[in-house]
Enzyme design. Structure first.
Site, PDB file in Angstrom:
ATOM      1  N   ASN A  68      -7.239  -7.265   0.693  1.00 49.31           N
ATOM      2  CA  ASN A  68      -8.340  -6.317   0.018  1.00 49.31           C
ATOM      3  C   ASN A  68      -8.245  -5.089   0.653  1.00 49.31           C
ATOM      4  OD1 ASN A  68      -9.785  -8.971  -0.587  1.00 49.31           O
ATOM      5  ND2 ASN A  68     -10.027  -8.909   1.400  1.00 49.31           N
ATOM      6  N   GLU A  74      -0.031  -7.923   4.965  1.00 47.76           N
ATOM      7  CA  GLU A  74      -1.109  -7.360   4.411  1.00 47.76           C
ATOM      8  C   GLU A  74      -1.099  -5.984   4.328  1.00 47.76           C
ATOM      9  OE1 GLU A  74      -2.622  -9.585   2.885  1.00 47.76           O
ATOM     10  OE2 GLU A  74      -1.612 -11.158   3.994  1.00 47.76           O
ATOM     11  N   GLU A 132       4.146 -10.736  -4.077  1.00 49.69           N
ATOM     12  CA  GLU A 132       4.119 -11.636  -2.965  1.00 49.69           C
ATOM     13  C   GLU A 132       5.585 -11.405  -2.495  1.00 49.69           C
ATOM     14  OE1 GLU A 132       1.676 -12.183  -1.210  1.00 49.69           O
ATOM     15  OE2 GLU A 132       0.169 -12.098  -2.755  1.00 49.69           O
TER      16      GLU A 132
HETATM   17 ZN   LIG Z   1       0.592 -11.272  -0.100  1.00 51.42          ZN
END
Ligand SMILES: [Zn+2]
Ligand SMILES: *[C@@H]1O[C@H](CO)[C@@H](O)[C@H](O)[C@H]1NC(C)=O
Ligand SMILES: *[C@@H]1O[C@H](CO)[C@@H](O)[C@H](O)[C@H]1NC(C)=O
Ligand SMILES: *[C@@H]1O[C@H](CO)[C@@H](O)[C@H](O)[C@H]1NC(C)=O
Ligand SMILES: *[C@@H]1O[C@H](CO)[C@@H](O)[C@H](O)[C@H]1NC(C)=O
Length: 966
Positions: free
Chosen positions: A378, A411, A433
């Site tokens: 986030n 992240e 990813e």
């Molecule tokens: Zn990730």
């Protein structure tokens, strides 16, 4: 998102722990046994009460336009048992609300949202939140229909209204309904919205603050004997719609102005810093209203907000405020310090790497007691599992430290790649990813430069995913947009192909372009698409610009080359014949007799970058573009004794086979002076040989021969590779006569390593300095225990304590809700048959009871029991008996089914087990397997391959171990 259970890294770390845990168990078995016995005696009631505590309740939607609920409480809640809509359900296509994708008629611009979570249950015993939301959107094509995502929200007075902006005439609402399956609020208008006009849709609603780890949800923990409730979020992939009505697709970027109304003794966090807080009185109660700055333009899946009594440690990196949040106790114990120390350097590293300033003023990172994935990126408010962010200087291990620094780097990498520039749809998830999974190693290396951590990508990501990608049930990295439609399909793309193959292939690209050139293209991509959305080919285009800029030679465009790796599944094996100087490629399949059903426009050939070196220090690079070729300078025929090795440092995503003479020379080199061959290539020789043998390219004898030099090896990577390959032999043979001689051989090979570390640590007093050395010390001590080698020298007690303190991954302080999980994993794993039967049952039952074992830990508990040779059949029975319950409890958005199925079936190597597996697939066809669908296919394929392999190899393997263990 960081990798969940299904991923290799966690498994890798768990794998290291495995042997050590077994050792601890052996040493402490008697103590453990009596403790456990005591607990068994006090044990809680059986599983029947536990299994019924499902909490997925769906609040009833809007019955019709005329009815308004005024109570503000979700009506009598109906318990859904179905979980997620399966991918098979195809709604009728005519109506826009029966389609999974939003029409392009409306574009959101800004949201104003106010949410009030209640951290105590209401009269019905439900935890709820109230909300108001306004979304301003632009009408792009005239329409009389507003479709907006909404899931399990209950609309309340004043329900839903519409206003035109800047005098745009406002159509009347003629009906409001909810489309449950496709998760829409459907607002029909009596006349059309006009193109190029803006409108605002206002809604009031309530939702359940369930403990389902999705959307706006509730997490609980105990502190000083008191239960504490945290309201937190997990929006990815498609659960923002569960917190407020929104256009919940990643390309529907907008700004979000959020207000949280919460108890005054709690703190509210969101993506942006708070602008102000003020106290307000609602129904005679004092609440605090925290108003956040509006966000930058962003996707819904990156929103986050948390109401808690967490505390933080903070620092500044330049002008960026960095805070690490967690349970007050954990923070006061200093568990946030390590994360705090590495975050600044990682942020700076990425600012340089991307040549782009961190886009926000602050970076909050929060450790949550209940969290499904490993972590979630986030924007500005990253959430983590506790063990992915907190590091306990007293109880944690070096493995924990590695996990913390790599997950943080992963992240933070997304804060630009993914958050600032976002892939338009989930079919391209692999790029998001895979990229973060690649650069996490670069970011972690910047924070821990002495660790050599970048090398771990090869064993942690690449070799693990190659095992899956060598099956005909694999799939290409890239999906077509139309293939990924339903939330279940979206959650299925979060697999090890996306993360680990994505990382491996991007590393290969970066290596053949050079990192400097890769970075230039990347920076141009980020600058061009900031605050926007892309498709994967946009990155290729910008990398191509960097290549064209300095006319760097490539055998084709980047798109040409990369299409081979992203649009078709699998990877090639190169066969190099040094007598003829020839090289050829073939699609590498673990089972050479399996038939590839999936067509490929490239016929499973690749454009392969090959770097090489020889025993006389020649090096070179070469592109293999054909099925076979003789232009590679690979002939050593005129130079007797000279060896050649390809794929230096394993930067390419492929395997290599050689003629027997070259193999003999390479193995000879390992036996005489192995250091001449780079450490990653020593690991490569072992891993390639074992896998080539599995696929009948070479003999099992050759594979086993690559382990003969290990008595001289002290480096971690070759050992790790050898042990994981021998792990397969253990799985196949630990119920057979092969196992005795095999244990003897392993004991012989590992004994010098054990001595090496005994000396290095002055009899287990000191800790080796490097990360790899610390890991290999664990191998040296845990291997004998893992293989149950009797009489193997075990270190004296203080050394075990030192290892447990310093290495045992996943160790946590008492009183953190972790005990049961830890007991289950540590104590059952290496246990004997009786102990395992006695306690395995109980722990398995506990996994269905969130008050005993947290939902987030349930699958890994089951998996670790399955790793025990005795636990495996228990778990298989359990999974078969309880599949429907497991699936309904964890079905929505959980990523762990694949690993569960993988763990349960990993020993399968008989016709009987194959039949059971096929029956299991049939019996549960109605509920399905969710994110484990592909894993079931893979398990069937692997079981068949295992049956064949054992039949063909058992005699030779037995003979080899008998000979070599002398
Ligand atoms: Zn990730
Ligand atoms: C809060 O918002 C107001 C209005 O936009 C702005 O003028 C003010 O600077 C903000 N205060 C803080 C602390 O961000
Ligand atoms: C190859 O290089 C290494 C180190 O650069 C050196 O020690 C070795 O002697 C060289 N070998 C040959 C055959 O030149
Ligand atoms: C191979 O990797 C090692 C680290 O394991 C590094 O020191 C070395 O420079 C690399 N070699 C090449 C040719 O990139
Ligand atoms: C394996 O090693 C043994 C002992 O050196 C040797 O006799 C045999 O030929 C090797 N086999 C293969 C296939 O490499």
């Amino acid at each position: 998102m960081a990798k969940g259970f299904f991923i290799s890294k966690t498994l890798g770390i768990v794998g290291i722990a495995l042997g050590l845990a077994a050792l601890a168990t052996i040493i402490a078995l008697s103590v453990v046994y009596s403790q456990l016995k005591q607990q068994t005696d006090n044990a809680a009631p059986g599983p029947s009460t536990a299994t019924t505590t499902t909490t997925t309740t769906s609040t009833s939607g809007i019955p019709g336009p005329s009815t308004t609920t005024t109570s503000g409480i979700p009506g009598p809640s109906t318990t859904t048992t179905s979980g997620i809509p399966g991918p098979s359900t195809t709604p009728t296509p005519e109506n826009p609300w029966n389609k999974w994708r939003l029409p392009s008629t409306l574009r959101p611009e800004s949201y104003t949202i106010s949410l009030q979570p209640f951290l105590k249950p209401n009269d019905q015993g439900l935890y709820v939140f109230h909300g108001n939301s306004s979304v301003r959107f632009l009408c792009q094509n005239a329409t009389d229909l507003i479709l907006i995502h909404s899931k399990k929200l209950n609309y309340t007075a004043p329900q839903v209204s519409l206003t035109g902006v800047n005098g745009a005439p406002t159509p009347n609402i003629s009906s409001i309904s909810e489309e449950k399956e496709t998760e829409y609020l459907v607002v029909q208008l009596s006349s059309q919205l006009q193109a190029n006009q803006q409108y605002e849709l206002h809604t009031s609603f309530t939702g359940e603050l369930a403990d389902d780890l999705a959307g706006f949800y509730r997490s609980e923990y105990q502190e000083d004997g008191q239960a504490k409730v945290v309201a937190t979020t997990q929006m990815q992939a498609a659960d923002a719609r569960k917190a407020f009505p929104c256009f919940d697709e990643p390309a529907m970027k907008a700004t979000f102005a959020l207000t949280l109304i919460h108890p005054p003794d709690h703190v509210a966090l969101s993506n942006m810093p708070a602008n102000r807080t003020e106290n307000v009185t609602i129904n005679n109660e004092v609440w605090t209203r925290t108003v956040f700055e509006p966000t930058l333009k962003m996707s819904t899946y990156l929103l986050a907000f948390i109401v808690s009594q967490f505390e933080a440690v903070k620092t500044y990196q330049n002008s960026t405020l960095i805070q690490i949040w967690g349970r007050p106790k954990a923070i006061r114990e200093g568990q946030g310090e390590y994360a705090l120390n590495v975050t600044g350097p990682i942020l700076s590293f990425f600012e340089r790497h991307y040549n782009t300033a961190y886009p926000l003023d602050k970076s909050d990172q929060v450790a949550l007691p209940d969290f499904n994935a490993g972590a979630m990126e986030n924007w500005g408010l990253v959430t983590y599992r506790e063990n992915a962010l907190l590091f306990d200087p007293l109880y944690s291990s070096i493995g924990n430290k590695e996990r913390v620094v790599t997950v943080i780097a992963h992240e933070l990498a997304h804060q630009w790649f993914g958050n600032l520039v976002t892939l338009a749809w989930w079919n391209d998830l692999w790029l998001n990813e895979g990229f973060a999974s690649y650069v996490e190693y670069l970011g972690a290396d910047a924070a821990e430069p002495t660790w050599n951590i970048k090398d771990l990508l090869v064993t942690n990501d690449m070799y693990r995913v190659m095992a899956v990608d060598a099956l005909v049930s694999s799939h290409p990295l890239s999906f077509r947009e139309a293939e990924i439609q339903t939330p279940a399909q979206i959650s299925e793309v979060f697999d090890s192909i996306a993360y680990n193959k994505g990382a491996s292939v991007l590393r290969m690209l970066s290596e053949f372009l050079t990192e400097e050139r890769f970075k230039r293209g990347l920076q141009s991509y980020l600058h061009t698409f900031a605050y926007g959305n892309t498709v994967y080919s946009d990155l290729w285009e910008h990398l191509q610009m960097a290549v064209d800029e300095d006319q760097f030679y490539l055998p084709g465009t980047i798109e040409n080359i990369m299409n081979r790796w992203t649009l078709q599944m699998g990877f090639p094996v190169l066969s190099v014949d040094t007598r003829l100087g020839s090289v050829s490629q073939r699609h590498f399949l673990l089972d050479p007799n399996s038939t590839v059903q999936r067509p490929s426009e490239f016929n499973y050939t690749w454009i392969v970058p090959v770097s090489w070196m020889t025993s006389d220090n020649q090096t070179g690079t070469y592109w293999l573009q054909e099925t076979s070729d003789t232009n590679g300078n690979f002939s050593t025929a005129s130079e007797p004794g000279k060896w050649l090795i390809c794929n230096i440092n394993v930067t390419g995503y492929f395997r290599v086979n050689y003629d027997q003479e070259n193999w003999d020379r390479l193995l000879g080199q390992l036996g005489s002076n192995h250091q001449v061959i780079p450490v990653l290539n020593r690991a490569q020789l072992i891993d390639d040989a074992f896998n080539l043998a599995r696929a009948n390219y070479t003999s099992t004898e050759l594979a086993l021969n690559t382990t003969r030099y290990l008595s001289l090896e002290t480096d971690y990577l070759p050992w790790d590779t050898a042990l994981s390959n021998l792990g397969y032999f253990k799985l196949m043979f630990d119920r057979s006569e092969v196992y005795g001689p095999m244990k003897k051989y392993i004991r012989k090979q590992v004994a010098p390593l054990f001595e090496h570390f005994r000396n290095l640590t002055q009899n287990w007093i000191t800790v080796p300095s490097g990360l790899m050395d610390q890991y290999n010390e664990i191998s040296a001590i845990s291997t004998p225990a893992l293989f149950g080698i009797p009489g193997m020298i075990t270190p004296p007690q203080p050394a075990v304590a030192h290892l447990l303190h310093c290495h045992c991954p996943g160790r946590r302080r008492p009183g953190t809700g972790w005990e049961m999980f830890q007991k289950a994993t540590v104590e059952v794993r290496g246990a004997s048959s009786e102990t395992c039967r006695l306690f395995g049952h109980r722990y398995l039952k506990y996994t269905l009871d969130p008050s005993k074992i947290r939902r987030q830990d349930a699958t890994s508990t089951i998996n670790s029991i399955a790793r025990n040779v005795h636990g495996q059949s228990l778990v298989w029975d359990f999974v078969r008996a309880n599949w429907k319950t497991l699936f309904s409890q964890y079905g929505g958005g959980s990523f762990s089914f694949a690993s569960l199925i993988q763990a349960v079936t990993q020993r399968f190597s008989s016709e009987f087990e194959l039949q059971q597996l096929e029956q299991f697939q049939k019996d549960n066809a109605d509920v399905g397997f969710g994110s484990g669908t592909r894993a079931v296919e893979q398990a069937l394929e692997k079981t068949k391959a295992n049956i064949k392999w054992v039949a063909e190899n058992q005699a030779a393997v037995l003979q080899w171990f008998q000979r070599e263990s002398q």
